[in-house]
Design an enzyme around this catalytic site. Structure first.
Site, PDB file in Angstrom:
ATOM      1  N   ASP A 196       0.840  -1.205   0.000  1.00  0.00           N
ATOM      2  CA  ASP A 196       0.000   0.000   0.000  1.00  0.00           C
ATOM      3  C   ASP A 196       0.876   1.257   0.000  1.00  0.00           C
ATOM      4  OD1 ASP A 196       0.869  -0.171   2.593  1.00  0.00           O
ATOM      5  OD2 ASP A 196      -1.122  -0.062   3.523  1.00  0.00           O
ATOM      6  N   SER A 197       2.211   1.061  -0.005  1.00  0.00           N
ATOM      7  CA  SER A 197       3.122   2.187  -0.237  1.00  0.00           C
ATOM      8  C   SER A 197       2.902   2.761  -1.635  1.00  0.00           C
ATOM      9  CB  SER A 197       4.581   1.745  -0.071  1.00  0.00           C
ATOM     10  OG  SER A 197       4.832   0.575  -0.815  1.00  0.00           O
ATOM     11  N   ASP A 217      -1.184  -6.094  -0.368  1.00  0.00           N
ATOM     12  CA  ASP A 217      -1.576  -5.523   0.928  1.00  0.00           C
ATOM     13  C   ASP A 217      -3.084  -5.301   1.013  1.00  0.00           C
ATOM     14  OD1 ASP A 217       0.570  -5.217   2.629  1.00  0.00           O
ATOM     15  OD2 ASP A 217       1.125  -3.231   1.881  1.00  0.00           O
ATOM     16  N   LYS A 249      -1.241  -9.441   2.647  1.00  0.00           N
ATOM     17  CA  LYS A 249      -0.529  -8.993   3.854  1.00  0.00           C
ATOM     18  C   LYS A 249      -1.452  -8.049   4.609  1.00  0.00           C
ATOM     19  CE  LYS A 249       3.167  -6.043   3.792  1.00  0.00           C
ATOM     20  NZ  LYS A 249       2.590  -4.892   4.536  1.00  0.00           N
ATOM     21  N   GLU A 260      -1.766  -5.547   8.338  1.00  0.00           N
ATOM     22  CA  GLU A 260      -1.046  -4.915   9.450  1.00  0.00           C
ATOM     23  C   GLU A 260      -1.778  -5.146  10.772  1.00  0.00           C
ATOM     24  OE1 GLU A 260      -0.233  -0.757   8.803  1.00  0.00           O
ATOM     25  OE2 GLU A 260       0.742  -1.128   6.869  1.00  0.00           O
ATOM     26  N   GLU A 318       8.761  -4.171  10.682  1.00  0.00           N
ATOM     27  CA  GLU A 318       9.215  -2.888  10.158  1.00  0.00           C
ATOM     28  C   GLU A 318       9.757  -1.998  11.265  1.00  0.00           C
ATOM     29  OE1 GLU A 318       6.498  -1.020   7.444  1.00  0.00           O
ATOM     30  OE2 GLU A 318       7.662   0.830   7.346  1.00  0.00           O
TER      31      GLU A 318
HETATM   32  O1  KIV Z   1       3.485  -1.148   1.642  1.00  0.00           O
HETATM   33  C1  KIV Z   1       4.667  -1.511   1.701  1.00  0.00           C
HETATM   34  O2  KIV Z   1       5.486  -1.207   0.837  1.00  0.00           O
HETATM   35  C2  KIV Z   1       5.067  -2.319   2.844  1.00  0.00           C
HETATM   36  C3  KIV Z   1       6.519  -2.573   3.021  1.00  0.00           C
HETATM   37  C4  KIV Z   1       7.186  -1.364   3.523  1.00  0.00           C
HETATM   38  C5  KIV Z   1       6.779  -3.752   3.874  1.00  0.00           C
HETATM   39  O3  KIV Z   1       4.250  -2.735   3.607  1.00  0.00           O
END
Ligand code: KIV
Length: 273
Positions: free
Chosen positions: A53-54, A92, A122, A124, A191
């Site tokens: 989600d970056s 994510d 993934k 959080e 992280e």
């Molecule tokens: O969204 C992302 O890029 C991440 C990484 C920093 C692990 O969750």
């Protein structure tokens, strides 16, 4: 013992990541959000591609990861999957797509798997979202956890500083990591936490622990592609190693192109029909 025995033809699966940990082979993971980049990463031999989600930051220019939507994550996931043959692709679950209740989490994860064709999700968080993770796992969807600095909670933290320096937070992180393994997650991202804490978690767990800003004791490493390639120049945390200066390469190429267009040098005869 590290035995870099990467097999560049065999498809990477969640099971294979566990085998890599067992034989001490480090796992390489990078983010990607589009077809062309994913294809380059995959052909270079990356083990895991995270459609993180970056994308909210580096693709859409948002300050945080919070604004990106489930539809947008599915769009990026779909594009990445088309460029990948070997790497495991994880997408994510974005902010707001799983916190409501376990059924919402399951519905979001199912949409990601069905519509993007990704191989895992993934998510959080720890004990506070345990039921949601269990619900997703019960549908046969592989889940990677994410603990430590969880950027979707930035408004609660109020800072991107290192997490779990204090004993109480470190203790909760260890408990959460063990819980994630116990309920069936296939891996965890840690992280921005102290290296000795991350090493301890990696040693105590049988599933792979992938670090970002968590030191060399993890079973693998992940970075945001735009950061490590030097495309995103405004971000230089201590943990980031830059492997290229792509922004300079692009700036130079674009400047020369502008010059050639303005001067009439481009296109020349051999570039015309
Ligand atoms: O969204 C992302 O890029 C991440 C990484 C920093 C692990 O969750």
């Amino acid at each position: 013992m590290s035995t870099n025995t990467t097999d560049n033809s065999r498809k990477v699966t969640t099971r294979r990541l566990v085998e890599m940990k067992q034989r001490g082979e480090k796992i390489s993971m990078l983010t990607a959000y589009d077809y062309s980049s994913a294809k380059i990463l995959d052909q270079a031999g990356i083990d895991v591609i995270l459609v993180g989600d970056s994308a909210s930051n580096v693709m859409a220019g948002n300050v945080t990861t919070l604004p990106i939507t489930l539809d947008q994550m599915i769009y990026h996931g779909k594009s990445v999957i088309k460029g990948v043959n070997r790497a495991l692709v994880i997408v994510d679950l974005p902010f707001g797509s799983y916190q409501g209740n376990p059924m919402e989490a399951l519905a979001s994860a199912i949409r990601i798997m069905k519509e993007s064709h990704a191989e895992a999700v993934k998510i959080e968080g720890g004990s506070e979202i345990r039921e949601s993770i269990e619900r997703i796992l019960s549908a046969g969807i592989p889940v990677m956890g994410h603990l430590g600095l969880t950027p979707q909670s930035i408004n609660k933290f109020g800072t991107y500083a290192v997490r779990a320096r204090e004993e109480e937070e470190a203790k909760k992180l260890i408990e959460d990591a063990k819980m994630l393994e116990e309920i069936g997650c296939f891996g965890i991202v840690l992280e921005k936490i102290p290296a000795d804490l991350a090493k301890r978690v990696a040693e105590e767990l049988t599933i792979p622990v992938i670090g970002i800003g968590a030191g060399g004791g993890c079973d693998g490493q992940v970075l945001v592609m735009h950061d490590m390639l030097g495309i995103n120049q405004g971000f230089s945390p201590r943990f980031l190693r830059r492997y290229a200066d792509v922004a300079s390469v692009m700036t130079d190429a674009v400047s020369r192109y502008i010059e050639d267009v303005k001067s009439g040098d481009f296109p020349n005869e051999s570039e015309s029909y």
